[in-house]
Design a protein around this motif. Structure first.
Motif, short mmCIF file in Angstrom:
data_model
loop_
_atom_site.label_atom_id
_atom_site.label_comp_id
_atom_site.label_asym_id
_atom_site.label_seq_id
_atom_site.Cartn_x
_atom_site.Cartn_y
_atom_site.Cartn_z
N PRO A 28 -26.17 88.46 16.85
CA PRO A 28 -26.04 87.71 15.60
C PRO A 28 -24.93 88.18 14.68
O PRO A 28 -24.70 87.58 13.63
CB PRO A 28 -27.40 87.93 14.94
N ALA A 29 -24.21 89.25 15.06
CA ALA A 29 -23.13 89.73 14.19
C ALA A 29 -22.01 88.70 14.08
O ALA A 29 -21.36 88.60 13.03
CB ALA A 29 -22.58 91.05 14.73
N ALA A 30 -21.80 87.93 15.14
CA ALA A 30 -20.76 86.90 15.15
C ALA A 30 -21.40 85.52 15.21
O ALA A 30 -22.38 85.31 15.93
CB ALA A 30 -19.83 87.10 16.34
N THR A 31 -20.84 84.59 14.46
CA THR A 31 -21.30 83.21 14.54
C THR A 31 -20.74 82.55 15.80
O THR A 31 -19.77 83.03 16.39
CB THR A 31 -20.81 82.40 13.33
N GLU A 91 -28.06 70.63 20.51
CA GLU A 91 -29.12 70.13 19.63
C GLU A 91 -30.47 70.78 19.90
O GLU A 91 -31.14 71.23 18.96
CB GLU A 91 -29.23 68.61 19.74
N PRO A 92 -30.93 70.87 21.16
CA PRO A 92 -32.25 71.48 21.37
C PRO A 92 -32.30 72.96 21.03
O PRO A 92 -33.38 73.49 20.70
CB PRO A 92 -32.51 71.24 22.86
N ILE A 93 -31.17 73.66 21.10
CA ILE A 93 -31.16 75.10 20.81
C ILE A 93 -31.62 75.37 19.38
O ILE A 93 -32.26 76.39 19.09
CB ILE A 93 -29.75 75.68 21.05
N VAL A 94 -31.30 74.46 18.48
CA VAL A 94 -31.69 74.63 17.07
C VAL A 94 -33.20 74.75 16.94
O VAL A 94 -33.70 75.40 16.01
CB VAL A 94 -31.16 73.43 16.25
N HIS A 95 -33.95 74.18 17.87
CA HIS A 95 -35.42 74.14 17.78
C HIS A 95 -36.10 75.24 18.61
O HIS A 95 -37.32 75.21 18.75
CB HIS A 95 -35.92 72.78 18.25
N ASN A 127 -32.40 80.23 18.42
CA ASN A 127 -31.78 80.10 17.11
C ASN A 127 -32.16 81.23 16.17
O ASN A 127 -31.59 81.36 15.08
CB ASN A 127 -32.13 78.76 16.48
N GLY A 128 -33.10 82.07 16.60
CA GLY A 128 -33.39 83.27 15.82
C GLY A 128 -32.19 84.18 15.71
O GLY A 128 -32.02 84.86 14.69
N TRP A 129 -31.36 84.22 16.74
CA TRP A 129 -30.14 85.03 16.65
C TRP A 129 -28.88 84.17 16.47
O TRP A 129 -27.87 84.65 15.99
CB TRP A 129 -29.98 85.97 17.84
N MET A 130 -28.92 82.87 16.84
CA MET A 130 -27.74 82.04 16.68
C MET A 130 -27.62 81.44 15.28
O MET A 130 -26.52 81.23 14.79
CB MET A 130 -27.74 80.91 17.72
N LYS A 131 -28.77 81.13 14.65
CA LYS A 131 -28.79 80.61 13.28
C LYS A 131 -27.89 79.37 13.12
O LYS A 131 -27.11 79.25 12.17
CB LYS A 131 -28.40 81.70 12.28
N LEU A 132 -28.04 78.45 14.06
CA LEU A 132 -27.25 77.22 14.03
C LEU A 132 -27.92 76.17 13.15
O LEU A 132 -29.12 75.93 13.27
CB LEU A 132 -27.10 76.65 15.44
N THR A 133 -27.14 75.53 12.31
CA THR A 133 -27.60 74.32 11.65
C THR A 133 -27.35 73.15 12.61
O THR A 133 -26.59 73.29 13.58
CB THR A 133 -26.82 74.06 10.35
N PRO A 134 -27.96 71.99 12.36
CA PRO A 134 -27.63 70.84 13.21
C PRO A 134 -26.14 70.53 13.24
O PRO A 134 -25.60 70.14 14.29
CB PRO A 134 -28.44 69.71 12.57
N GLU A 135 -25.45 70.73 12.12
CA GLU A 135 -24.01 70.49 12.07
C GLU A 135 -23.26 71.52 12.92
O GLU A 135 -22.30 71.18 13.62
CB GLU A 135 -23.51 70.53 10.63
N ALA A 178 -24.45 72.99 15.53
CA ALA A 178 -24.73 72.67 16.92
C ALA A 178 -23.84 71.53 17.41
O ALA A 178 -23.27 71.61 18.51
CB ALA A 178 -26.20 72.29 17.09
N ARG A 179 -23.68 70.49 16.61
CA ARG A 179 -22.83 69.38 17.03
C ARG A 179 -21.37 69.81 17.12
O ARG A 179 -20.66 69.46 18.05
CB ARG A 179 -22.98 68.19 16.08
#
Length: 293
Positions: free
Chosen positions: A111-114, A187-191, A195-203, A205-206
């Motif tokens: 999670p250090a890098a987006t 998109e499914p990764i957000v759910h 995503n606990g370590w990726m912290k992706l918003t839907p935007e 993810a797209r």
């Protein structure tokens, strides 16, 4: 209640839990590390070559024995949070013997890098390879990229259109690609727990989904995945391949019976495997099928 397609939360977690498809990933990770260490010890190589200012922005280069060789760039997986280039050159013996220059890329981890930063690092690394690989005997006009799992996703983002001009490379900088067990619609990764370590918003993810950024200029593409993958991992690869072909680009699925999410890439050091033979054909290489020590 379904939260993505027909999957409820528990079912979706199973679909995107690659570790759950094998008993223990430890032996596979050890084989990556040991095979890569053996390649570094046995082959001529330039290690820890910087492609950018950050300490994580390095790559290892294994030159072919012939000049102007096609270049095989490998992008490691690990769900964007594990592994490094040090685990990612186990295929160098087979590929250098066949006449390719091999490059193993490193990038910062979540999670250090987006994910935006990880994608940008890989693009800058590829641009560096295009500019400098000639000094290592590689042909910048014959760069092929390969990645597995998260690395397959990153291959998709290297194939995506719209970023090349800003990095000083031509739209067709990638002349062939291999995406193994990749993720092409985030998109499914957000759910999921990912995503606990990726912290992706839907935007987010797209913006980072290869399916949403198919290029206008394509190249030959090989897609494959393990026989024991989940239905969603298979669907993601199949859908990406169909979308690629629908644009008129060459693409093929290479079945790998008996393989799984983690050992499929180890077949790349076997010149006789269907996957390696397909990659060699894409790159115009003649395999040396004698046993690799």
């Amino acid at each position: 209640m379904p939260i993505y397609r027909d999957y409820d939360q528990a079912a979706l977690e199973v679909q995107y839990d690659a570790r759950g498809t094998v008993g223990d990933i430890g032996p596979f990770l050890r084989r990556y590390a040991e095979g890569s260490a053996a390649a570094r010890a046995a082959l001529p190589c330039a290690l820890d070559v910087a492609y950018g200012p950050h300490g994580d922005e390095t790559l290892d280069i294994f030159p072919a024995s012939v000049p102007n060789a096609p270049v095989f760039v490998f992008v490691h997986g690990g769900y964007w949070r594990l592994l490094s280039k040090d685990d990612s050159s186990f295929m160098a013996p087979a590929f250098t013997r066949a006449g390719a220059t091999v490059v193993a890329l490193n990038y910062s981890l979540a999670p250090a890098a987006t994910l935006d930063r990880i994608v940008e690092q890989n693009r800058r690394a590829l641009a560096w390879v295009h500019r400098h690989i000639g000094a290592y005997g590689g042909d910048p006009l014959r760069i092929h990229v390969c990645g597995s799992s998260a690395g397959g996703h990153l291959v998709g983002m290297l194939l995506a259109g719209g970023w090349q001009a800003a990095h000083g490379v031509p739209p067709d900088v990638v002349r062939g690609a291999v995406a193994l067990s990749g993720l092409f619609d985030l998109e499914p990764i957000v759910h999921t727990q990912v995503n606990g370590w990726m912290k992706l918003t839907p935007e987010d993810a797209r913006r980072n989904s290869p399916m949403a950024h198919l290029p206008h200029t394509g190249c030959p593409l090989i897609v494959s995945y393990g026989e024991s993958e989940t239905a969603e991992f298979m669907r993601q690869s199949d859908n990406y391949l169909r979308a690629w072909q629908a644009r008129g680009f060459a693409g093929a699925h290479v079945p790998m019976p008996g393989s799984n999410h983690f050992d499929i890439i180890l077949h790349l050091n076997d010149p006789a495997s269907p996957l390696t033979q397909a990659v060699f054909q894409q790159m115009g290489l003649t395999p040396d099928t004698t046993e690799i020590p």
